[in-house]
Design a protein around this motif. Structure first.
Motif, PDB file in Angstrom:
ATOM      1  N   GLN A 134     -48.705  79.125 -27.151  1.00 34.47           N
ATOM      2  CA  GLN A 134     -47.595  79.743 -26.444  1.00 34.47           C
ATOM      3  C   GLN A 134     -46.928  78.809 -25.440  1.00 34.47           C
ATOM      4  O   GLN A 134     -45.786  79.042 -25.049  1.00 34.47           O
ATOM      5  N   TYR A 135     -47.628  77.750 -24.992  1.00 36.40           N
ATOM      6  CA  TYR A 135     -47.009  76.833 -24.041  1.00 36.40           C
ATOM      7  C   TYR A 135     -45.776  76.165 -24.662  1.00 36.40           C
ATOM      8  O   TYR A 135     -44.721  76.054 -24.027  1.00 36.40           O
ATOM      9  N   GLY A 136     -45.917  75.692 -25.890  1.00 36.95           N
ATOM     10  CA  GLY A 136     -44.785  75.090 -26.578  1.00 36.95           C
ATOM     11  C   GLY A 136     -43.684  76.092 -26.840  1.00 36.95           C
ATOM     12  O   GLY A 136     -42.492  75.773 -26.725  1.00 36.95           O
ATOM     13  N   MET A 137     -44.077  77.320 -27.185  1.00 41.90           N
ATOM     14  CA  MET A 137     -43.088  78.375 -27.402  1.00 41.90           C
ATOM     15  C   MET A 137     -42.277  78.611 -26.136  1.00 41.90           C
ATOM     16  O   MET A 137     -41.054  78.779 -26.171  1.00 41.90           O
ATOM     17  N   LEU A 191     -44.770  73.979 -30.035  1.00 39.15           N
ATOM     18  CA  LEU A 191     -43.507  73.280 -29.806  1.00 39.15           C
ATOM     19  C   LEU A 191     -42.553  73.489 -30.979  1.00 39.15           C
ATOM     20  O   LEU A 191     -41.361  73.768 -30.792  1.00 39.15           O
ATOM     21  N   MET A 192     -43.094  73.357 -32.191  1.00 37.36           N
ATOM     22  CA  MET A 192     -42.269  73.557 -33.388  1.00 37.36           C
ATOM     23  C   MET A 192     -41.762  74.996 -33.483  1.00 37.36           C
ATOM     24  O   MET A 192     -40.586  75.249 -33.778  1.00 37.36           O
ATOM     25  N   GLN A 193     -42.639  75.950 -33.218  1.00 41.66           N
ATOM     26  CA  GLN A 193     -42.248  77.349 -33.317  1.00 41.66           C
ATOM     27  C   GLN A 193     -41.234  77.718 -32.235  1.00 41.66           C
ATOM     28  O   GLN A 193     -40.318  78.511 -32.471  1.00 41.66           O
ATOM     29  N   GLY A 194     -41.373  77.127 -31.046  1.00 44.19           N
ATOM     30  CA  GLY A 194     -40.401  77.384 -29.988  1.00 44.19           C
ATOM     31  C   GLY A 194     -39.017  76.917 -30.370  1.00 44.19           C
ATOM     32  O   GLY A 194     -38.016  77.609 -30.133  1.00 44.19           O
ATOM     33  N   ILE A 195     -38.931  75.739 -30.971  1.00 46.81           N
ATOM     34  CA  ILE A 195     -37.638  75.233 -31.439  1.00 46.81           C
ATOM     35  C   ILE A 195     -37.073  76.143 -32.520  1.00 46.81           C
ATOM     36  O   ILE A 195     -35.876  76.445 -32.548  1.00 46.81           O
ATOM     37  N   GLY A 196     -37.939  76.613 -33.423  1.00 47.44           N
ATOM     38  CA  GLY A 196     -37.484  77.493 -34.500  1.00 47.44           C
ATOM     39  C   GLY A 196     -36.960  78.815 -33.990  1.00 47.44           C
ATOM     40  O   GLY A 196     -35.900  79.302 -34.420  1.00 47.44           O
ATOM     41  N   TYR A 197     -37.676  79.426 -33.039  1.00 43.98           N
ATOM     42  CA  TYR A 197     -37.239  80.702 -32.477  1.00 43.98           C
ATOM     43  C   TYR A 197     -35.940  80.540 -31.692  1.00 43.98           C
ATOM     44  O   TYR A 197     -34.979  81.293 -31.863  1.00 43.98           O
ATOM     45  N   GLY A 198     -35.913  79.569 -30.789  1.00 46.76           N
ATOM     46  CA  GLY A 198     -34.743  79.405 -29.936  1.00 46.76           C
ATOM     47  C   GLY A 198     -33.509  78.954 -30.691  1.00 46.76           C
ATOM     48  O   GLY A 198     -32.383  79.339 -30.348  1.00 46.76           O
ATOM     49  N   GLY A 199     -33.699  78.146 -31.727  1.00 48.71           N
ATOM     50  CA  GLY A 199     -32.560  77.600 -32.454  1.00 48.71           C
ATOM     51  C   GLY A 199     -31.810  78.599 -33.297  1.00 48.71           C
ATOM     52  O   GLY A 199     -30.614  78.434 -33.555  1.00 48.71           O
ATOM     53  N   GLN A 200     -32.463  79.674 -33.718  1.00 48.85           N
ATOM     54  CA  GLN A 200     -31.823  80.598 -34.650  1.00 48.85           C
ATOM     55  C   GLN A 200     -30.704  81.418 -34.009  1.00 48.85           C
ATOM     56  O   GLN A 200     -29.819  81.915 -34.701  1.00 48.85           O
ATOM     57  N   PHE A 201     -30.729  81.581 -32.679  1.00 46.16           N
ATOM     58  CA  PHE A 201     -29.755  82.462 -32.045  1.00 46.16           C
ATOM     59  C   PHE A 201     -28.337  81.907 -32.110  1.00 46.16           C
ATOM     60  O   PHE A 201     -27.368  82.656 -31.961  1.00 46.16           O
ATOM     61  N   ALA A 202     -28.213  80.592 -32.308  1.00 42.59           N
ATOM     62  CA  ALA A 202     -26.874  80.005 -32.437  1.00 42.59           C
ATOM     63  C   ALA A 202     -26.147  80.546 -33.662  1.00 42.59           C
ATOM     64  O   ALA A 202     -24.910  80.538 -33.712  1.00 42.59           O
ATOM     65  N   LEU A 203     -26.889  81.017 -34.661  1.00 46.17           N
ATOM     66  CA  LEU A 203     -26.253  81.590 -35.850  1.00 46.17           C
ATOM     67  C   LEU A 203     -25.349  82.759 -35.498  1.00 46.17           C
ATOM     68  O   LEU A 203     -24.241  82.898 -36.034  1.00 46.17           O
ATOM     69  N   SER A 453     -43.735  83.030 -21.280  1.00 43.28           N
ATOM     70  CA  SER A 453     -44.728  82.785 -20.248  1.00 43.28           C
ATOM     71  C   SER A 453     -45.759  83.913 -20.244  1.00 43.28           C
ATOM     72  O   SER A 453     -46.925  83.709 -19.886  1.00 43.28           O
ATOM     73  N   SER A 454     -45.334  85.097 -20.661  1.00 42.00           N
ATOM     74  CA  SER A 454     -46.269  86.221 -20.764  1.00 42.00           C
ATOM     75  C   SER A 454     -47.318  85.974 -21.839  1.00 42.00           C
ATOM     76  O   SER A 454     -48.471  86.394 -21.698  1.00 42.00           O
ATOM     77  N   ALA A 455     -46.929  85.271 -22.893  1.00 41.22           N
ATOM     78  CA  ALA A 455     -47.892  84.973 -23.959  1.00 41.22           C
ATOM     79  C   ALA A 455     -48.962  83.996 -23.477  1.00 41.22           C
ATOM     80  O   ALA A 455     -50.056  83.939 -24.040  1.00 41.22           O
ATOM     81  N   VAL A 456     -48.631  83.219 -22.445  1.00 43.88           N
ATOM     82  CA  VAL A 456     -49.620  82.334 -21.830  1.00 43.88           C
ATOM     83  C   VAL A 456     -50.482  83.114 -20.850  1.00 43.88           C
ATOM     84  O   VAL A 456     -51.701  82.934 -20.782  1.00 43.88           O
ATOM     85  N   LEU A 457     -49.861  84.019 -20.086  1.00 42.97           N
ATOM     86  CA  LEU A 457     -50.575  84.736 -19.040  1.00 42.97           C
ATOM     87  C   LEU A 457     -51.437  85.877 -19.572  1.00 42.97           C
ATOM     88  O   LEU A 457     -52.519  86.137 -19.033  1.00 42.97           O
ATOM     89  N   VAL A 458     -50.964  86.554 -20.611  1.00 42.55           N
ATOM     90  CA  VAL A 458     -51.690  87.716 -21.129  1.00 42.55           C
ATOM     91  C   VAL A 458     -53.131  87.380 -21.522  1.00 42.55           C
ATOM     92  O   VAL A 458     -54.067  88.064 -21.081  1.00 42.55           O
ATOM     93  N   PRO A 459     -53.384  86.359 -22.359  1.00 42.90           N
ATOM     94  CA  PRO A 459     -54.779  86.080 -22.713  1.00 42.90           C
ATOM     95  C   PRO A 459     -55.622  85.602 -21.538  1.00 42.90           C
ATOM     96  O   PRO A 459     -56.835  85.848 -21.498  1.00 42.90           O
ATOM     97  N   ILE A 460     -54.994  84.933 -20.557  1.00 44.06           N
ATOM     98  CA  ILE A 460     -55.741  84.502 -19.375  1.00 44.06           C
ATOM     99  C   ILE A 460     -56.161  85.704 -18.542  1.00 44.06           C
ATOM    100  O   ILE A 460     -57.318  85.829 -18.123  1.00 44.06           O
ATOM    101  N   VAL A 461     -55.211  86.613 -18.306  1.00 38.98           N
ATOM    102  CA  VAL A 461     -55.511  87.822 -17.530  1.00 38.98           C
ATOM    103  C   VAL A 461     -56.511  88.698 -18.269  1.00 38.98           C
ATOM    104  O   VAL A 461     -57.480  89.210 -17.689  1.00 38.98           O
TER     105      VAL A 461
END
Length: 512
Positions: A134-137, A191-203, A453-461
């Motif tokens: 999730q950090y890369g995401m 990191l790859m998945q973050g680019i994939g998710y964020g990049g699609q909204f330009a469509l 950031s919630s995906a990073v915090l949720v498993p820690i909490v």
């Protein structure tokens, strides 16, 4: 196709604004480099059997692949961990499970360990593994949206999808090499998945007419929910039959095929698409005639940072993702710890909420556009849909610890709670297209990045609470999720807007 009754009137107002801003009153505008006649009447073009809906369905399968690969560990963790070293908590008052659902987990672990390695990871270590991707995401969704706006969605998302699929194939090897290798592999995959998710909204800046945004975006985004459902359902079966590594092999190979499909079928805008019909191209371009092009203008960062509607959208998206990530990461673990079911049946029970969520997510887009066609204000629709996707799910998940004596009631609550969550896809999640359509790709990518950031915090909490107290850990964790969830919703209901903000208008240049 649902049609907004006041759409022609709004379109006329928009055109008048363009004329006032333009240095001349010529009768044509250039949209995506193509001249469009401003006085051309609205064209009637097909909806479902059209290229823009085809783009939405291909993006649906792209999101299906990305989310399935992201969520594989949620179900395989049950098979990857030696459960005999961490006995689950089971309430003594829990009613007996149906025959075939309960079983000896020690025997199941021995059976699975013959087919695949089993690791001795504590709940905190499992939380770190969950969050590593999730950090890369979180970091790359904003840059992914920016890159897509600069060099094209087709290249950015296609390369990211291929990269994360190849890394998925490498996860079993990385786990065998050691925990550090596994965490590093998942971090790069994030990191790859973050680019994939964020990049699609330009469509959707260039493909979605304003009166169809809810439907097109929810069709595309609902692929995430279907991916979770499929990996939970099929992942348990594959893990039991062949071993957990084959879950990664299956979805990794499927992702490689999906990336090839993406490169063949996706184009960045209607102008460059070779198979789109002339009427549909004209319809899309004429409906977007005031929303391009922001590339030649500086990004109004200072005004964005002062925008309460933008901050409320980001915060509500982030707090909603707390609940979503709780379902994605911990539904199988919760069912396993409370009801002691084997991995195959765990996968089946865990997947039920997500198939309901997939259906309701698509219907939510239809509901939003239907309400708009009935002359409801856009901000009213966005907030109403967001309220439906927030309040009931948060209340139901907070009630789970008090009903775990009944497995039927627990599954019903999980199903309803998770099922209603995707309604927000037609609410707060696409609000950037309303308040700043010119900068929608980078804003949607950034807001989703902050949300992760919630995906990073949720498993820690969750790891903290579950490590402290097996009996009350779930209750305390669910209360924290409920409180965070409610805070973000209140902020959005108070400060959320749906009209184009001043800093996002064409005639206003805001510099740093």
């Amino acid at each position: 196709m649902w049609r907004n009754a006041n759409y022609p009137e709004r379109k006329k107002t928009t055109m008048a604004t363009v004329v006032e801003m333009s240095p001349t009153s010529e009768q044509s505008e250039f949209v995506l480099g193509t001249p469009v006649n401003k006085k051309t009447p609205a064209l009637k073009v097909p909806s479902l059997c059209s290229m823009r809906y085809g783009i939405a369905f291909v993006t649906h399968f792209c999101n299906f692949t990305l989310m399935a690969q992201n969520s594989i560990v949620s179900i395989t963790m049950v098979a990857m961990v030696n459960n005999t070293d961490h006995p689950p908590y089971l309430n003594s008052s829990t009613e007996q499970l149906p025959a075939g659902l309960s079983g000896d987990q020690h025997e199941a672990s021995k059976h699975l360990s013959i087919k695949a390695p089993v690791y001795n990871w504590s709940p905190q270590t499992q939380g770190i593994i969950f969050s590593s991707v999730q950090y890369g995401m979180m970091l790359m969704q904003g840059p992914g949206g920016y890159l897509a706006g600069k060099i094209g969605t087709k290249k950015v998302v296609g390369i990211a999808l291929l990269g994360t699929s190849l890394l998925t194939l490498c996860i079993p090897l990385a786990a065998n090499l050691g925990l550090v290798f596994l965490l590093a592999t998942r971090a790069v995959q994030g990191l790859m998945q973050g680019i994939g998710y964020g990049g699609q909204f330009a469509l959707w800046q260039k493909w979605a007419p304003p009166n169809e945004r809810s439907r097109l975006c929810t069709i595309a985004l609902s692929g995430m929910t279907l991916g979770i459902f499929t990996v939970l359902l099929v992942g348990g079966i594959i893990s039991e039959a062949l071993g957990w590594p084959f879950v990664f092999y299956s979805f990794g190979a499927g992702g490689v095929l999906c990336s090839l499909l993406w490169f063949i079928l996706i184009y960045d805008d209607p102008v460059s698409h070779p198979w789109i019909s002339g009427p549909e191209r004209e319809y899309i371009l004429s409906s977007l005639n005031q929303q391009f092009s922001s590339e030649k203008q500086p990004l109004p960062i200072k005004a964005m940072l002062k925008s309460l509607p933008l901050w409320s959208m980001c915060l509500c998206t982030m707090t909603h993702q707390w609940l979503v990530n709780t379902f994605v990461m911990y539904t199988p673990t919760y069912i396993s710890s409370v009801f002691k079911v084997n991995i195959r049946d765990n996968g089946f029970l865990s997947s039920l909420p997500f198939i309901v969520a997939w259906v309701l997510g698509i219907l939510g887009g239809q509901l939003a556009d239907f309400l708009l066609s009935k002359n409801f204000r856009l901000i009213t629709v966005r907030k109403f849909i967001t309220l439906l996707g927030n309040t009931p799910p948060a209340a139901l998940i907070a009630a789970l610890p008090y009903i775990q004596s009944s497995y039927i009631t627990t599954i019903i609550f999980l199903t309803i709670s998770c099922g209603l969550c995707p309604l927000c896809q037609a609410g707060v999640y696409i609000n950037a297209l309303d308040i700043a359509p010119r900068y929608a790709s980078i804003l949607m990518g950034t807001s989703r990045g902050l949300a992760h950031s919630s995906a990073v915090l949720v498993p820690i909490v969750a790891g903290f609470f579950l490590n402290q107290d097996a009996e009350f850990g779930w209750r305390n964790f669910f209360f924290v999720v409920f409180a965070v969830h409610l805070l973000g919703l209140i902020i959005y209901l108070v400060f959320g807007k749906a009209d184009v903000q001043e800093w996002a208008r064409e005639g206003k240049l805001t510099r740093l």
